[in-house]
Design a protein around this motif. Structure first.
Motif, PDB file in Angstrom:
ATOM      1  N   THR A 190      -5.873 -24.040  66.083  1.00 41.36           N
ATOM      2  CA  THR A 190      -6.529 -24.997  66.974  1.00 41.36           C
ATOM      3  C   THR A 190      -5.488 -25.727  67.808  1.00 41.36           C
ATOM      4  OG1 THR A 190      -8.308 -25.264  65.378  1.00 41.36           O
ATOM      5  CG2 THR A 190      -8.117 -26.954  67.054  1.00 41.36           C
ATOM      6  N   VAL A 197      -2.670 -26.913  65.345  1.00 39.15           N
ATOM      7  CA  VAL A 197      -2.663 -26.839  63.880  1.00 39.15           C
ATOM      8  C   VAL A 197      -2.996 -25.434  63.408  1.00 39.15           C
ATOM      9  CG1 VAL A 197      -3.230 -29.288  63.620  1.00 39.15           C
ATOM     10  CG2 VAL A 197      -5.082 -27.596  63.672  1.00 39.15           C
ATOM     11  N   SER A 200      -5.034 -24.315  61.160  1.00 38.72           N
ATOM     12  CA  SER A 200      -6.406 -23.937  60.874  1.00 38.72           C
ATOM     13  C   SER A 200      -7.366 -25.048  61.257  1.00 38.72           C
ATOM     14  CB  SER A 200      -6.561 -23.618  59.384  1.00 38.72           C
ATOM     15  OG  SER A 200      -7.923 -23.362  59.093  1.00 38.72           O
ATOM     16  N   GLY A 201      -8.374 -24.679  62.028  1.00 37.02           N
ATOM     17  CA  GLY A 201      -9.384 -25.652  62.422  1.00 37.02           C
ATOM     18  C   GLY A 201     -10.624 -25.585  61.551  1.00 37.02           C
ATOM     19  N   LEU A 243      -6.369 -23.181  54.380  1.00 36.92           N
ATOM     20  CA  LEU A 243      -5.241 -22.302  54.053  1.00 36.92           C
ATOM     21  C   LEU A 243      -5.521 -21.422  52.834  1.00 36.92           C
ATOM     22  CD1 LEU A 243      -2.160 -24.618  54.717  1.00 36.92           C
ATOM     23  CD2 LEU A 243      -3.417 -23.155  56.300  1.00 36.92           C
ATOM     24  N   LEU A 270       1.765 -23.779  54.721  1.00 40.49           N
ATOM     25  CA  LEU A 270       1.535 -25.230  54.710  1.00 40.49           C
ATOM     26  C   LEU A 270       2.725 -26.024  55.215  1.00 40.49           C
ATOM     27  CD1 LEU A 270      -0.227 -27.697  53.890  1.00 40.49           C
ATOM     28  CD2 LEU A 270       0.833 -27.567  51.633  1.00 40.49           C
ATOM     29  N   GLU A 318       4.227 -35.995  53.016  1.00 41.12           N
ATOM     30  CA  GLU A 318       2.765 -35.817  52.969  1.00 41.12           C
ATOM     31  C   GLU A 318       2.396 -34.863  51.824  1.00 41.12           C
ATOM     32  OE1 GLU A 318       4.721 -35.456  55.569  1.00 41.12           O
ATOM     33  OE2 GLU A 318       3.987 -36.703  57.224  1.00 41.12           O
ATOM     34  N   PHE A 345      -0.146 -35.334  48.659  1.00 40.91           N
ATOM     35  CA  PHE A 345      -1.171 -34.371  48.212  1.00 40.91           C
ATOM     36  C   PHE A 345      -1.035 -34.148  46.690  1.00 40.91           C
ATOM     37  CE2 PHE A 345      -1.170 -31.719  52.461  1.00 40.91           C
ATOM     38  CZ  PHE A 345      -1.774 -32.768  53.113  1.00 40.91           C
ATOM     39  N   TYR A 380      -2.989 -26.351  49.245  1.00 40.29           N
ATOM     40  CA  TYR A 380      -1.885 -27.269  49.541  1.00 40.29           C
ATOM     41  C   TYR A 380      -0.936 -27.363  48.357  1.00 40.29           C
ATOM     42  CZ  TYR A 380      -4.926 -30.398  46.932  1.00 40.29           C
ATOM     43  OH  TYR A 380      -5.738 -30.945  45.972  1.00 40.29           O
ATOM     44  N   HIS A 402       2.922 -38.447  58.897  1.00 39.80           N
ATOM     45  CA  HIS A 402       2.133 -38.080  60.075  1.00 39.80           C
ATOM     46  C   HIS A 402       0.915 -37.348  59.540  1.00 39.80           C
ATOM     47  CE1 HIS A 402       6.247 -38.506  61.578  1.00 39.80           C
ATOM     48  NE2 HIS A 402       5.703 -38.867  62.717  1.00 39.80           N
ATOM     49  N   SER A 408      -3.759 -34.777  63.471  1.00 37.02           N
ATOM     50  CA  SER A 408      -3.174 -34.086  64.608  1.00 37.02           C
ATOM     51  C   SER A 408      -3.839 -34.578  65.883  1.00 37.02           C
ATOM     52  CB  SER A 408      -3.420 -32.579  64.463  1.00 37.02           C
ATOM     53  OG  SER A 408      -4.818 -32.343  64.372  1.00 37.02           O
ATOM     54  N   LYS A 435     -10.182 -30.493  65.609  1.00 39.61           N
ATOM     55  CA  LYS A 435     -10.456 -29.877  64.309  1.00 39.61           C
ATOM     56  C   LYS A 435      -9.133 -29.650  63.581  1.00 39.61           C
ATOM     57  CE  LYS A 435     -14.536 -26.919  65.085  1.00 39.61           C
ATOM     58  NZ  LYS A 435     -14.837 -25.523  65.508  1.00 39.61           N
ATOM     59  N   ASN A 436      -9.144 -29.844  62.267  1.00 39.98           N
ATOM     60  CA  ASN A 436      -7.936 -29.650  61.477  1.00 39.98           C
ATOM     61  C   ASN A 436      -8.334 -29.684  60.012  1.00 39.98           C
ATOM     62  OD1 ASN A 436      -5.437 -29.724  60.256  1.00 39.98           O
ATOM     63  ND2 ASN A 436      -4.741 -31.597  61.256  1.00 39.98           N
ATOM     64  N   VAL A 437      -8.157 -28.582  59.311  1.00 46.51           N
ATOM     65  CA  VAL A 437      -8.511 -28.581  57.883  1.00 46.51           C
ATOM     66  C   VAL A 437      -7.317 -28.163  57.029  1.00 46.51           C
ATOM     67  CG1 VAL A 437     -10.988 -28.271  58.138  1.00 46.51           C
ATOM     68  CG2 VAL A 437      -9.519 -26.257  58.115  1.00 46.51           C
ATOM     69  N   VAL A 438      -6.127 -28.560  57.454  1.00 48.85           N
ATOM     70  CA  VAL A 438      -4.927 -28.211  56.702  1.00 48.85           C
ATOM     71  C   VAL A 438      -4.589 -29.347  55.722  1.00 48.85           C
ATOM     72  CG1 VAL A 438      -2.458 -27.717  56.897  1.00 48.85           C
ATOM     73  CG2 VAL A 438      -4.069 -26.738  58.557  1.00 48.85           C
ATOM     74  N   GLY A 439      -4.684 -29.061  54.438  1.00 47.98           N
ATOM     75  CA  GLY A 439      -4.328 -30.053  53.412  1.00 47.98           C
ATOM     76  C   GLY A 439      -5.422 -31.081  53.190  1.00 47.98           C
ATOM     77  N   LEU A 440      -5.143 -32.042  52.308  1.00 48.07           N
ATOM     78  CA  LEU A 440      -6.106 -33.110  52.014  1.00 48.07           C
ATOM     79  C   LEU A 440      -6.195 -34.064  53.205  1.00 48.07           C
ATOM     80  CD1 LEU A 440      -5.122 -33.838  48.305  1.00 48.07           C
ATOM     81  CD2 LEU A 440      -7.187 -32.683  49.115  1.00 48.07           C
ATOM     82  N   ASP A 441      -7.335 -34.709  53.358  1.00 50.55           N
ATOM     83  CA  ASP A 441      -7.607 -35.540  54.528  1.00 50.55           C
ATOM     84  C   ASP A 441      -7.017 -36.950  54.356  1.00 50.55           C
ATOM     85  OD1 ASP A 441      -8.577 -36.798  56.756  1.00 50.55           O
ATOM     86  OD2 ASP A 441     -10.642 -36.122  56.493  1.00 50.55           O
ATOM     87  N   LEU A 442      -5.697 -37.046  54.542  1.00 51.43           N
ATOM     88  CA  LEU A 442      -5.042 -38.351  54.410  1.00 51.43           C
ATOM     89  C   LEU A 442      -5.475 -39.308  55.521  1.00 51.43           C
ATOM     90  CD1 LEU A 442      -1.358 -37.325  53.519  1.00 51.43           C
ATOM     91  CD2 LEU A 442      -3.249 -37.820  51.971  1.00 51.43           C
ATOM     92  N   ARG A 454      -8.462 -39.914  56.942  1.00 51.02           N
ATOM     93  CA  ARG A 454      -9.644 -40.736  56.612  1.00 51.02           C
ATOM     94  C   ARG A 454      -9.423 -41.572  55.356  1.00 51.02           C
ATOM     95  NH1 ARG A 454      -9.818 -36.144  59.850  1.00 51.02           N
ATOM     96  NH2 ARG A 454     -10.942 -36.781  61.696  1.00 51.02           N
TER      97      ARG A 454
END
Lengths: 461, 461
Positions: free
Chosen positions: A346, A415, A417-418, A422, A430, A438, A442, A461, B181, B184, B188-195, B197
Motif C-alpha cells: 500500500t 507499507v 501489507s494493506g 504478514l 517485518l 516497536e 509488540f 510479528y 513510529h 504510516s 491501510k496498514n495491517v503490519v504488526g499490532l495496532d500501536l 490506536r
C-alpha cells in the motif's frame, strides 16, 4: 517446551472437552486443517471445534498449563499462512460458533459469534435495511471472526473504512482460560486503554474471540458502477485525482493497467480496445437524487481527462457485468505464469504512479510478468508476480523481484501489507518496516496476553 | 522513588535542556500549569516547553533515569483532571511544538505537531477544500495532540466518527528517550499490532507525541441545521428513530429535554414555547442536491411524529443562531445551582429514554436539578448535576446522585465516559466498568511502554 505431539493423556483430556467429531486427530481428518489459501502445509496434532464459551475456556486453561500451541482458525481464506499450524499444535476451529446472537436495529449494532460467514450476516442485515460494509474478496466464504483477526479490508474501504472501524467490542478468552470483555455496545467509549482495536488485526496471537459486537449503518438504497478506459496510465490516474478533487470519495475505485487489460482480454470480451492503456472502475452509492448528482460529477471529472469510453451500470446485473472483469484478473493472471507471488503493498496515493511504473520495471529487469492492480483509491495495490516454480531460475528471479518490490514500496513511504497481514509467509519482512523498539513493544504486549507464547506461534510479528 | 521536588542538580539539567522561558519553576509562573478545566489543582515542581524532538528525547531519557514524574499537557481543556500534576512532577507543555509540517492534498493526509490548535488546522484545511471532522466542544482552544490523547469526540461523531478514526500514525518518544513510529501515511496498514490506536486515548500515560499523521476527507460543500420541538420526550425520541429508520445518519443529532429548555429560556429567547417538552437539533451535510434530498427526508421523518415546529437554517448565520441555543446549556445550567458535576455517560441508543427518565428520577429523589442533554445520535448523554458545594447536605446528595447515575448507566449496558475519559477525577470508577483481568492487561501494557510509571501517574486506568 511444547511436546512434539499430544500424549495419550492429553488426547484423553481434549476428547473429554470435545466429544465426538468435535475432536479429530487422524491424518486424513486433520489434513485439511493443515493448510490455508497460502497453500503452505503443516499437519496439526489434532483439531478441535468448540461450540460453547465454556469449552473454549477449558481448552485455553489446559493448553496454557500444558504449553500446547493453539492455532485459531476460521475458513482459512488468508493467503499468508496465518492458519497453518507450523511447528505443530492443536488447530481450534471457530466454525461451530457461528450464530448471530442479536441484531439491535435501534442501536445499529449486532452481536455475533466468530464463525459466522460475513456475506450471510450481510444478507440478514440487508433484509432489515442495515449495512455492515467490510467486503474482503473472500466475503462469501470468510467469517467475521477471521475478518476481525486480520482487520480485513476490501473494495469498499475507500468510503467506508476497514473492519477495525466496525468493531465496538470483543469478548475473548485468554490463554489460561480467563475471559475479557473489551469495548461496549455503545458507539463511543473512552474508558481505559483501547484493547478492542489492539485485538483487531492481532492474527490470533493474543486471545480466542468468542463474541464480536459490531457497528452497523443504514443500507444505502441506491448504487451504480462506472467503468472508464484511458489511452494512458497517466490519464487514468489524473482522472482518479480529478474525482477526489471534485470532493467525491467513491465507495470503491479500482485500477486496471494495460498488462492487466491484455491478460483479462485473453479469457473475456471486455469493453476496452487494444488502444486502451488503463481502466478505472468506480462504485458510488447513496440515495437516488444524491447518487444522480454524484454520478454526474464523477462523469465530469472523468471526462476532463479524455476517456475513450465510459460505461455505467445502474442496476445489480449491469454493475455485476462490469465488476466481473475485475474479478477475472486473478484467474486470468495464470495465463502469464503457472505460479504467483501475490503482494498487497500500500502506497500513499500520490506515489501510486511511481510505484506502478517502478514495479513494472522490476518485472522487466527479471524477465517476469508482474501485474499491478486493485484498490487505487486507498493506494492498496495488489501485485501478482507470475512465474513457473518448476524452473529454478524463474523461482530465483521471482524472489528477487518480490524483494525489490517491497523495498521500492518502503522507499516510497508505503507499507508491506494493506489487507493480508504478514502471517507466516511474510513474517521475515517485518523488520524492514518496523523498527526494533516497536517490535519490542509488540513482544511485551504479546507476553501480557499470552505469557507462554501458545497462541498462533510464529506468525505476524 | 520519586523525590518530593527537584534537586539543584536536576534543576540544572532541565535548565540546560530548556533554555530561558522554556523552563519555569517559580510558583507564580508554574501556577497555571497546575490545573485544567476540572478546576483541580496541584503545583508542579517545574514546567518545561520542548521545541524539538531532541529536547523531548533528552527530557524523557533524564526523567526515566531519575524517576521524575512527567505530566504531558496541551491546552488543559479536559474536565477530568487529566493534566493536573497530582503528586508532583514536571509538566511538559507541547504548545511550542505547534506546526503543520505538511498537508499532502493528493494523499488526503497531514502531518502535524501535537500543539497545533484543532480549529486553526481545520481553517487551514478548509481553504484547500479539505476536512478534518472531529469537533470537541473545545475545538477553538484545544490541540490535536490533546484531542488524540483523549480520543476526543464531538457533535459530528455521529456521521464522521471520533478522533481515533482520523489517526493514521504517531511519532512518539518513550520514557528512556527511544522513539517510536507507529502506523504510516497510508490509509491501510495491517503490519504488526495496532500501536497507533493503542496510543489514541491513552491520556499521556504511555508516551509523548511529537508528530501525528492524520487522515483527511474532502470538505462537504453544503450543510444545514434543523431544529424541531415536540410536545413530549417520547415524541422527540420517536422522531429521532424515524430519521434513522429513513436511512439517514445526520452529522449531528442533539437532544434538549424540557428542563434544559426551561433553563436556556431563562437567558435567551428561543423558538420553543412553554408547551414544548423536547427539542431535537440536527445537522446534515453533503452536495447541494443530495443535501436537499436528505433534508426533505429528515423533515418527513420528523413530521411523522407531530412536531410543534421545525426551523431550518440553510446558511452559516442561520445555522449558528440555532446552535447557539445548544451552546447556552452549560452557562444557563448555573442558574440552577452554583456548582456542577458533569458526566458524559454513553448508552446504547435504545436505552436513552430509560436512561434520561431514570436520571431525572435520581435528581428528584435527591432534591437536585440534573440536566441531561447532548449527543442523542450516539447515545452520549451529557449529565449536569447542579448543586451548591458550600452546603454539605447538597454536596453529599450530589455525590450520591452521581453514584446512582453511573450505576444506572452501567445497568443499561452503557459506559462511564464517551468523550471525557476518567482522568483523575473519575479514575476511582474504573473498576465498576472494567474487570480485573482487563485492568491487569492495562497494567502490563502500561509497563511495556513506561516500566517506571513516570508518565502522567495516577490517571485514567
Amino acid at each position: 517446551m511444547p511436546s512434539s505431539s499430544l500424549t495419550t493423556s492429553q488426547r484423553t483430556v481434549l476428547q473429554g472437552i470435545f466429544p465426538g467429531d468435535d475432536y479429530l486427530d487422524t491424518p486424513e481428518a486433520a489434513c485439511i486443517y493443515g493448510t490455508d489459501a497460502s497453500r503452505r502445509f503443516s499437519l496439526p496434532w489434532a483439531v478441535v471445534r468448540p461450540r460453547t464459551v465454556d469449552q473454549v475456556r477449558e481448552l485455553m486453561a489446559w493448553a496454557h498449563r500444558e504449553e500446547v500451541p493453539l492455532f485459531p482458525r476460521a475458513r482459512g481464506t488468508n493467503v499468508v499462512g496465518g492458519c497453518v499450524p507450523q511447528g505443530g499444535g492443536v488447530v481450534v476451529s471457530c466454525l461451530a460458533m457461528n450464530r448471530t446472537l442479536e441484531i439491535q436495529e435501534e442501536d445499529f449494532t449486532a452481536e455475533v459469534e466468530p464463525g459466522l460467514i460475513t456475506a450471510a450476516f450481510q444478507a440478514d442485515l440487508q433484509a432489515r435495511g442495515l449495512y455492515y460494509p467490510p467486503d474482503p474478496a473472500s466475503v462469501r466464504f470468510s467469517t467475521l471472526g477471521g475478518n476481525v483477526s486480520t482487520c480485513a479490508g476490501g473494495m469498499r474501504a475507500l468510503k467506508y473504512g476497514v473492519t477495525r472501524d466496525y468493531v465496538l467490542g470483543i469478548e475473548a478468552v485468554l490463554p489460561g482460560g480467563e475471559m475479557i470483555h473489551t469495548g461496549s455496545r455503545t458507539h463511543k467509549n473512552v474508558v481505559g486503554l483501547d484493547l478492542t482495536r489492539l485485538l483487531v488485526g492481532s492474527a490470533g496471537t493474543l486471545a480466542f474471540f468468542t463474541k464480536l459486537t459490531l457497528k452497523l449503518l443504514p443500507l444505502p438504497p441506491a448504487q451504480a458502477t462506472l467503468m472508464a478506459g484511458f489511452k494512458s496510465l497517466a490519464d487514468a490516474l489524473a482522472a482518479a485525482q480529478a474525482v477526489f478533487q471534485a470532493g467525491i470519495v467513491p465507495v470503491a475505485m479500482e485500477l486496471m493497467p494495460v498488462d492487466v487489460l491484455d491478460c483479462v482480454a485473453k479469457i473475456a470480451t471486455p469493453p476496452w480496445s487494444d488502444s486502451t492503456k488503463a481502466v478505472l472502475l468506480l462504485k458510488c452509492d447513496g440515495r437516488p437524487e444524491g447518487l444522480r448528482e454524484e454520478l454526474r460529477l464523477v462523469r465530469l471529472a472523468l471526462e476532463s481527462k479524455s476517456p475513450q469510453f465510459i460505461e455505467v451500470g445502474r442496476d445489480g446485473d449491469a454493475e455485476e457485468r462490469l465488476w466481473e472483469f475485475r474479478r477475472l484478473i486473478n484467474p486470468a493472471s495464470f495465463r502469464l505464469g503457472k505460479d504467483k507471488i501475490s503482494e498487497d503493498v500500500t502506497l500513499p496515493r500520490s506515489k501510486v504512479v511511481e510505484g506502478i511504473l517502478g514495479i513494472r520495471e522490476i518485472g522487466r529487469s527479471h524477465g517476469l510478468p508482474i501485474l499491478t492492480f486493485g484498490h487505487l483509491g486507498d493506494g492498496n495495490i495488489h501485485t501478482n508476480i507470475m512465474f513457473d516454480a518448476e524452473l529454478e531460475e524463474q523461482r530465483r528471479h521471482a524472489d528477487l523481484a518480490r524483494d525489490e518490490v517491497l523495498n521500492l514500496v518502503l522507499r516510497l513511504g508505503g507499507v508491506l501489507s494493506g489487507e493480508h497481514g504478514l502471517g507466516l509467509t511474510k513474517r521475515s519482512y517485518l523488520e524492514r518496516q518496523v523498527g526494533p523498539v516497536e517490535r519490542g513493544l509488540f513482544a511485551l504486549i504479546k507476553r501480557a496476553f499470552d505469557p507462554k507464547g501458545i497462541m498462533n506461534p510464529g506468525k505476524a510479528y
